[in-house]
Design a protein around this motif. Structure first.
Motif, PDB file in Angstrom:
ATOM      1  N   GLU A  83      12.077   9.861  -7.921  1.00 40.11           N
ATOM      2  CA  GLU A  83      12.509  11.199  -7.942  1.00 40.11           C
ATOM      3  C   GLU A  83      11.563  12.309  -7.733  1.00 40.11           C
ATOM      4  N   ASP A  84      10.574  12.199  -8.517  1.00 42.36           N
ATOM      5  CA  ASP A  84       9.770  13.206  -8.667  1.00 42.36           C
ATOM      6  C   ASP A  84       8.696  13.576  -7.226  1.00 42.36           C
ATOM      7  N   TYR A  85       8.839  12.375  -6.533  1.00 40.01           N
ATOM      8  CA  TYR A  85       7.966  12.285  -5.242  1.00 40.01           C
ATOM      9  C   TYR A  85       8.809  12.528  -3.965  1.00 40.01           C
ATOM     10  N   ARG A  86      10.061  12.577  -4.011  1.00 39.12           N
ATOM     11  CA  ARG A  86      10.909  12.902  -3.012  1.00 39.12           C
ATOM     12  C   ARG A  86      10.860  14.414  -2.526  1.00 39.12           C
ATOM     13  N   ASN A  87      11.376  14.462  -1.194  1.00 38.11           N
ATOM     14  CA  ASN A  87      11.552  15.646  -0.547  1.00 38.11           C
ATOM     15  C   ASN A  87       9.935  16.471  -0.419  1.00 38.11           C
ATOM     16  N   SER A  88       9.019  15.503  -0.195  1.00 38.36           N
ATOM     17  CA  SER A  88       7.640  16.023   0.007  1.00 38.36           C
ATOM     18  C   SER A  88       7.059  15.464   1.504  1.00 38.36           C
ATOM     19  N   GLY A  89       7.741  14.750   2.094  1.00 39.07           N
ATOM     20  CA  GLY A  89       7.472  14.163   3.218  1.00 39.07           C
ATOM     21  C   GLY A  89       6.671  12.762   3.134  1.00 39.07           C
ATOM     22  N   LEU A  90       6.870  12.312   1.967  1.00 35.34           N
ATOM     23  CA  LEU A  90       6.196  10.827   1.740  1.00 35.34           C
ATOM     24  C   LEU A  90       7.004   9.690   2.216  1.00 35.34           C
ATOM     25  N   GLY A  91       8.450  10.108   2.253  1.00 37.12           N
ATOM     26  CA  GLY A  91       9.346   8.842   2.779  1.00 37.12           C
ATOM     27  C   GLY A  91       8.948   8.728   4.444  1.00 37.12           C
ATOM     28  N   LYS A  92       9.040   9.959   5.032  1.00 37.23           N
ATOM     29  CA  LYS A  92       8.558   9.842   6.585  1.00 37.23           C
ATOM     30  C   LYS A  92       7.071   8.954   6.595  1.00 37.23           C
ATOM     31  N   ARG A  93       6.108   9.210   5.885  1.00 36.23           N
ATOM     32  CA  ARG A  93       4.874   8.685   6.025  1.00 36.23           C
ATOM     33  C   ARG A  93       4.953   7.183   5.515  1.00 36.23           C
ATOM     34  N   PHE A  94       5.680   6.987   4.558  1.00 39.84           N
ATOM     35  CA  PHE A  94       6.061   5.487   4.340  1.00 39.84           C
ATOM     36  C   PHE A  94       6.496   4.851   5.357  1.00 39.84           C
ATOM     37  N   MET A  95       7.626   5.301   6.129  1.00 36.77           N
ATOM     38  CA  MET A  95       8.343   4.668   7.253  1.00 36.77           C
ATOM     39  C   MET A  95       7.386   4.503   8.568  1.00 36.77           C
ATOM     40  N   THR A  96       6.509   5.468   8.686  1.00 33.24           N
ATOM     41  CA  THR A  96       5.410   5.409   9.648  1.00 33.24           C
ATOM     42  C   THR A  96       4.530   4.252   9.361  1.00 33.24           C
ATOM     43  N   TRP A  97       4.221   4.249   8.148  1.00 29.86           N
ATOM     44  CA  TRP A  97       3.237   2.903   7.723  1.00 29.86           C
ATOM     45  C   TRP A  97       3.793   1.869   7.865  1.00 29.86           C
ATOM     46  N   ILE A  98       5.258   1.579   7.405  1.00 26.65           N
ATOM     47  CA  ILE A  98       5.865   0.349   7.556  1.00 26.65           C
ATOM     48  C   ILE A  98       5.820   0.011   9.100  1.00 26.65           C
ATOM     49  N   LYS A  99       6.391   0.871   9.885  1.00 24.39           N
ATOM     50  CA  LYS A  99       6.423   0.549  11.440  1.00 24.39           C
ATOM     51  C   LYS A  99       4.968   0.005  11.948  1.00 24.39           C
ATOM     52  N   GLU A 100       3.985   0.668  11.611  1.00 18.42           N
ATOM     53  CA  GLU A 100       2.552   0.323  12.069  1.00 18.42           C
ATOM     54  C   GLU A 100       2.403  -1.048  11.499  1.00 18.42           C
ATOM     55  N   TYR A 101       2.551  -1.379  10.283  1.00 17.02           N
ATOM     56  CA  TYR A 101       2.229  -2.730   9.463  1.00 17.02           C
ATOM     57  C   TYR A 101       3.204  -3.627  10.452  1.00 17.02           C
ATOM     58  N   ILE A 102       4.560  -3.541  10.395  1.00 23.93           N
ATOM     59  CA  ILE A 102       5.407  -4.734  11.061  1.00 23.93           C
ATOM     60  C   ILE A 102       5.041  -4.900  12.652  1.00 23.93           C
ATOM     61  N   GLN A 103       4.490  -3.690  13.247  1.00 24.34           N
ATOM     62  CA  GLN A 103       4.237  -4.070  14.521  1.00 24.34           C
ATOM     63  C   GLN A 103       2.828  -4.702  14.698  1.00 24.34           C
ATOM     64  N   SER A 104       2.013  -4.653  13.543  1.00 22.61           N
ATOM     65  CA  SER A 104       0.745  -5.302  13.748  1.00 22.61           C
ATOM     66  C   SER A 104       0.981  -6.846  13.498  1.00 22.61           C
ATOM     67  N   LYS A 105       2.122  -7.311  12.983  1.00 20.40           N
ATOM     68  CA  LYS A 105       2.592  -8.650  12.647  1.00 20.40           C
ATOM     69  C   LYS A 105       3.446  -9.081  13.836  1.00 20.40           C
ATOM     70  N   GLY A 106       3.500  -8.459  14.927  1.00 20.71           N
ATOM     71  CA  GLY A 106       4.314  -8.820  16.055  1.00 20.71           C
ATOM     72  C   GLY A 106       5.697  -8.354  16.116  1.00 20.71           C
ATOM     73  N   CYS A 107       6.148  -7.415  15.171  1.00 21.04           N
ATOM     74  CA  CYS A 107       7.657  -7.229  15.100  1.00 21.04           C
ATOM     75  C   CYS A 107       7.889  -6.124  16.360  1.00 21.04           C
ATOM     76  N   GLN A 108       9.116  -5.994  16.575  1.00 21.06           N
ATOM     77  CA  GLN A 108       9.532  -5.192  17.662  1.00 21.06           C
ATOM     78  C   GLN A 108      10.606  -4.385  17.202  1.00 21.06           C
ATOM     79  N   ALA A 109      11.010  -4.233  16.037  1.00 21.32           N
ATOM     80  CA  ALA A 109      11.915  -3.618  15.519  1.00 21.32           C
ATOM     81  C   ALA A 109      12.208  -3.625  14.015  1.00 21.32           C
ATOM     82  N   PHE A 110      12.697  -2.682  13.305  1.00 20.28           N
ATOM     83  CA  PHE A 110      13.192  -2.857  11.942  1.00 20.28           C
ATOM     84  C   PHE A 110      14.541  -2.376  11.848  1.00 20.28           C
ATOM     85  N   GLU A 111      15.094  -2.894  10.834  1.00 21.27           N
ATOM     86  CA  GLU A 111      16.577  -2.234  10.311  1.00 21.27           C
ATOM     87  C   GLU A 111      16.804  -2.346   9.028  1.00 21.27           C
TER      88      GLU A 111
END
Length: 141
Positions: A83-111
């Protein structure tokens, strides 16, 4: 803050459990979570983590598979940020990192699934460009 995103090493999965316990409001005991994460180590599962220095402050499970409607993809599971880390843009940055990571493993989507009553998460995922495609049903036995 020294924030870092990385894959949680499998030998430190016990660090994930307190965060998942909070996410589930204690509905699943720590003992059961420990057993399940031991099993998950042997499956097509990884866990992305957010670290503040050496402290794990956020997680998202990643289940890798190929599905007929998306191709190779990752299903995000038990997404949680302290909770202390929410509403700071961290979640958006995390989703971007996850997207880049899974794309590097050949993924075309996440759900992902999110609890029906978790309205703040719905808004967050909409803002990340995600769409609702259906309902998730479960029958426990």
């Amino acid at each position: 803050m020294a924030i870092q995103f990385k894959i949680v090493p499998k030998d430190t999965y016990k660090d994930i459990i307190p965060l998942v316990f909070k996410l589930n409001s204690g509905k699943v005991s720590n003992e059961v979570l420990e057993e399940r994460f031991e099993d998950m180590k042997l499956q097509n599962y990884e866990c992305a983590g957010i670290y503040d220095k050496d402290q794990l402050i956020g997680v998202s499970g990643l289940w890798f598979s190929t599905r007929h409607y998306t191709g190779k993809s990752a299903e995000l599971d038990h997404v949680y940020i302290e909770e202390d880390y929410r509403n700071s843009g961290l979640g958006k940055r995390f989703m971007t990192w996850i997207k880049e990571y899974i794309q590097s493993k050949g993924c075309q989507a996440f759900e992902l699934n999110t609890y029906v009553q978790n309205y703040p998460s719905h808004k967050f995922y909409y803002n990340q460009g995600m769409e609702i495609w259906g309902y998730h049903f479960i029958k426990k036995f």
